[in-house]
Design an enzyme around this catalytic site. Structure first.
Site, PDB file in Angstrom:
ATOM      1  N   SER A  63       3.908 -11.700 -29.694  1.00 30.43           N
ATOM      2  CA  SER A  63       3.897 -11.607 -28.225  1.00 30.43           C
ATOM      3  C   SER A  63       4.797 -12.651 -27.578  1.00 30.43           C
ATOM      4  O   SER A  63       4.842 -12.773 -26.358  1.00 30.43           O
ATOM      5  CB  SER A  63       2.467 -11.750 -27.704  1.00 30.43           C
ATOM      6  OG  SER A  63       1.860 -12.907 -28.253  1.00 30.43           O
TER       7      SER A  63
ATOM      8  N   THR B  42      -0.674  11.414  15.061  1.00 33.98           N
ATOM      9  CA  THR B  42      -1.586  11.905  14.022  1.00 33.98           C
ATOM     10  C   THR B  42      -0.875  13.128  13.447  1.00 33.98           C
ATOM     11  O   THR B  42      -0.164  13.834  14.195  1.00 33.98           O
ATOM     12  CB  THR B  42      -2.972  12.315  14.576  1.00 33.98           C
ATOM     13  OG1 THR B  42      -2.779  13.395  15.490  1.00 33.98           O
ATOM     14  CG2 THR B  42      -3.670  11.180  15.307  1.00 33.98           C
ATOM     15  N   HIS B  43      -1.025  13.360  12.164  1.00 37.85           N
ATOM     16  CA  HIS B  43      -0.302  14.452  11.484  1.00 37.85           C
ATOM     17  C   HIS B  43       1.209  14.353  11.683  1.00 37.85           C
ATOM     18  O   HIS B  43       1.909  15.371  11.679  1.00 37.85           O
ATOM     19  CB  HIS B  43      -0.770  15.831  11.976  1.00 37.85           C
ATOM     20  CG  HIS B  43      -2.252  15.984  12.085  1.00 37.85           C
ATOM     21  ND1 HIS B  43      -3.039  16.422  11.040  1.00 37.85           N
ATOM     22  CD2 HIS B  43      -3.095  15.711  13.106  1.00 37.85           C
ATOM     23  CE1 HIS B  43      -4.306  16.428  11.427  1.00 37.85           C
ATOM     24  NE2 HIS B  43      -4.371  15.992  12.668  1.00 37.85           N
TER      25      HIS B  43
ATOM     26  N   SER C  52      26.766   4.261   1.240  1.00 35.32           N
ATOM     27  CA  SER C  52      26.905   5.338   0.277  1.00 35.32           C
ATOM     28  C   SER C  52      28.301   5.258  -0.336  1.00 35.32           C
ATOM     29  O   SER C  52      29.251   4.859   0.335  1.00 35.32           O
ATOM     30  CB  SER C  52      26.725   6.673   0.997  1.00 35.32           C
ATOM     31  OG  SER C  52      27.375   7.699   0.271  1.00 35.32           O
TER      32      SER C  52
ATOM     33  N   TYR D 285     -13.135 -10.186 -28.563  1.00 37.09           N
ATOM     34  CA  TYR D 285     -11.680 -10.038 -28.470  1.00 37.09           C
ATOM     35  C   TYR D 285     -11.171  -8.938 -29.392  1.00 37.09           C
ATOM     36  O   TYR D 285     -11.631  -8.793 -30.522  1.00 37.09           O
ATOM     37  CB  TYR D 285     -10.989 -11.363 -28.832  1.00 37.09           C
ATOM     38  CG  TYR D 285      -9.476 -11.245 -28.801  1.00 37.09           C
ATOM     39  CD1 TYR D 285      -8.785 -11.354 -27.606  1.00 37.09           C
ATOM     40  CD2 TYR D 285      -8.758 -10.960 -29.963  1.00 37.09           C
ATOM     41  CE1 TYR D 285      -7.398 -11.200 -27.565  1.00 37.09           C
ATOM     42  CE2 TYR D 285      -7.374 -10.803 -29.927  1.00 37.09           C
ATOM     43  CZ  TYR D 285      -6.702 -10.925 -28.726  1.00 37.09           C
ATOM     44  OH  TYR D 285      -5.339 -10.764 -28.681  1.00 37.09           O
TER      45      TYR D 285
ATOM     46  N   LYS E 295      -0.591  -8.390 -20.753  1.00 41.52           N
ATOM     47  CA  LYS E 295       0.395  -9.316 -20.179  1.00 41.52           C
ATOM     48  C   LYS E 295       1.623  -8.668 -19.556  1.00 41.52           C
ATOM     49  O   LYS E 295       1.905  -8.897 -18.384  1.00 41.52           O
ATOM     50  CB  LYS E 295       0.826 -10.324 -21.244  1.00 41.52           C
ATOM     51  CG  LYS E 295      -0.308 -11.282 -21.500  1.00 41.52           C
ATOM     52  CD  LYS E 295      -0.043 -12.277 -22.563  1.00 41.52           C
ATOM     53  CE  LYS E 295      -1.379 -12.814 -23.023  1.00 41.52           C
ATOM     54  NZ  LYS E 295      -2.257 -11.749 -23.616  1.00 41.52           N
TER      55      LYS E 295
HETATM   56  N1  ARG Z   1      -1.198 -13.060 -28.285  1.00 46.86           N
HETATM   57  C1  ARG Z   1      -2.629 -12.912 -28.251  1.00 46.86           C
HETATM   58  C2  ARG Z   1      -3.004 -12.236 -26.921  1.00 46.86           C
HETATM   59  O1  ARG Z   1      -2.203 -12.270 -26.050  1.00 46.86           O
HETATM   60  C3  ARG Z   1      -3.290 -14.234 -28.346  1.00 46.86           C
HETATM   61  C4  ARG Z   1      -4.661 -14.198 -28.898  1.00 46.86           C
HETATM   62  C5  ARG Z   1      -4.634 -13.891 -30.342  1.00 46.86           C
HETATM   63  N2  ARG Z   1      -5.932 -13.864 -30.887  1.00 46.86           N
HETATM   64  C6  ARG Z   1      -6.201 -13.272 -32.061  1.00 46.86           C
HETATM   65  N3  ARG Z   1      -7.436 -13.276 -32.449  1.00 46.86           N
HETATM   66  N4  ARG Z   1      -5.266 -12.665 -32.734  1.00 46.86           N
HETATM   67  O2  ARG Z   1      -4.059 -11.694 -26.769  1.00 46.86           O
END
Ligand code: ARG
Length: 459
Positions: A23, A155-156, A277, A317, A325
């Protein structure tokens, strides 16, 4: 390939797998937050006697030097690292040796990334709010200058009743004010620190979570370690609030595009905010407004994307959550840009008051007032409605406005009309008399403007 794990593996990761998993290319945006969080973490570890003060000092100065070197351009964040957390730790160890290996004591990347993202989002909730405030200031200025700039209300997309430019902008003022309220709520709700939740079940180190929360300016620590690493609600709320902001900006853009068209000519977008344009020399296009409208889709997309990512995830997690992200970074940057550009466009736009007033004077925007006039003279509303309907037909036939008719013509349709009808249906009267709270009458509008000023003074 620099990664934080590997001890229990007998083979190295396939290159394509490594790249798919990594990442770093996007979470490098979290460098500042990652270092800030780590500094708080080691400060607390020393206080809890898990690190010596020499170790803590070495780690903190190492972390700060990484941040400085990256910002000066002396150190690049490259894709040889799996993620920003690995980048920082590997560099720290290079710089300070063994003490650097203690940074991650009592912490997991799960609570680390949860913290980094929260810190990032918290900053951008504030930044979005700041930009909205500037937009509100410029709307209010236009409102103050235009309490008597008459225009048709629609309106409309059909002319309905006369209003003023101040009144119309006031509608957007309320929308963006609510958007700021939403941001404030989100900020309050999200402002708890997940650091110390570990992978999901806390740790056996005697961590002082209150202390890290305080150091990072949170209201307190989160209260369930599983939730702390699994929760992305705050981000979904933020994306939802960003989507609503875009929806508002997009509606406003749409109106400006219409108003700027040759048919309307209510406004003229400044040259600095228009484009030409390549083929038609006469064109001046409202591209900025169109792009703001167009970019709304990708912000909605981010919201739907994250909602979908989260919907089937078992606690706690899961790697899916890394997908939070890119879409969020894109949406946040898009919205901040859009608010700023939109504000600049509004500030420099010219309002063609004559065109607006002329447009309000035809199209029978005073038809309701003409009916109300008859009602005040004792005609039941439903009958008055029918009479004015016939009157409008007569005017359409003659291609004129109600106010253009002679009293004789008016009387031929209904003998209740008297000389005072002309005053009653004049544009000025129609607007001035609409004095209900929230209405366009300049006296009411001035009261609302005063309240809006007080709001901006206090918020
Ligand atoms: N790059 C991971 C994320 O954005 C970080 C956390 C990684 N945790 C793991 N258990 N692999 O979520």
């Amino acid at each position: 390939m620099a990664q934080l794990w590997g001890g229990r593996f007998t083979k190295s990761t396939e290159k394509q797998v490594y790249d798919f998993n990594a990442s770093i290319n996007f979470d490098k945006k979290l460098l500042k937050q990652d270092i800030e969080g780590s500094i708080a973490h080691v400060t607390m570890l020393e206080k809890c006697a898990v690190l010596t003060s020499e170790e803590k000092d070495a780690i903190i100065s190492g972390l700060n030097s990484i941040l400085t070197d990256v910002s000066k351009g002396d150190l690049q964040i490259t894709s040889e690292y799996e993620d920003v957390h690995s980048f920082v730790e590997a560099n720290l160890i290079d710089r300070i040796g063994d003490a650097g290996k203690k940074l991650h004591t009592g912490r997991s990347r799960n609570d680390q990334v949860a913290l980094d993202m929260r810190l990032f989002v918290r900053d951008h909730v504030k930044e979005t709010d700041r930009l909205l405030r500037i937009l509100l200031e410029s709307l209010l200025k236009t409102m103050e200058e235009n309490t008597e700039t008459y225009m048709p209300g629609f309106t409309h997309l059909q002319k309905a009743q006369p209003i003023t430019l101040a009144h119309h902008f006031g509608a957007y003022f309320e929308m963006f004010k609510r958007d700021r309220d939403r941001l404030k709520d989100i900020y309050e709700r999200m402002n708890y620190c997940p650091l110390g939740a570990g992978a999901l079940a806390g740790t056996t180190y005697p961590l002082d979570r209150e202390m890290t929360a305080r150091l990072l300016d949170f209201k307190g620590p989160t209260l369930n370690s599983i939730d702390s690493v699994a929760d992305r609600d705050y981000l979904i709320e933020f994306l939802s609030s960003l989507s609503i902001i875009m929806m508002h900006l997009s509606r406003f853009s749409e109106e400006i595009i219409i108003w700027n068209s040759n048919e309307y000519q209510f406004v003229e977008i400044d040259d600095a905010y228009s484009t030409g344009s390549s083929i038609m020399p006469q064109k001046k296009n409202p591209d900025i407004a169109e792009l703001v409208r167009g970019k709304t889709g990708r912000v909605y997309g981010a919201l739907i994307s994250l909602l979908t990512t989260m919907k089937g995830l078992p606690l706690a997690y899961n790697k899916d959550m890394q997908e939070d992200k890119e879409v969020s970074f894109d949406a946040i940057e898009t919205v901040e840009n859009c608010i700023e550009l939109f504000t600049g466009m509004i500030k420099t736009m010219k309002y063609k008051k004559d065109r607006m007033e002329k447009s309000a004077s035809n199209g029978f925007t005073n038809a309701t007032d003409a009916a109300d006039y008859l009602v005040k003279k004792g005609v039941p509303f439903r009958d008055a409605h029918g009479i004015i309907g016939r009157l409008v037909l007569y005017c359409i036939d003659k291609n004129c406005a109600i106010d253009d008719l002679s009293l004789k013509e008016l009387k031929s349709i209904c003998d209740v009309f008297e000389e005072d009808i002309f005053e009653a249906v004049s544009l000025k009267t129609c607007v001035e008399n609409r004095l209900t709270i929230g209405g366009p009458g300049p006296d009411m509008m001035k009261k609302v403007i005063k309240l809006s000023k007080e709001y901006l003074d206090n918020n």
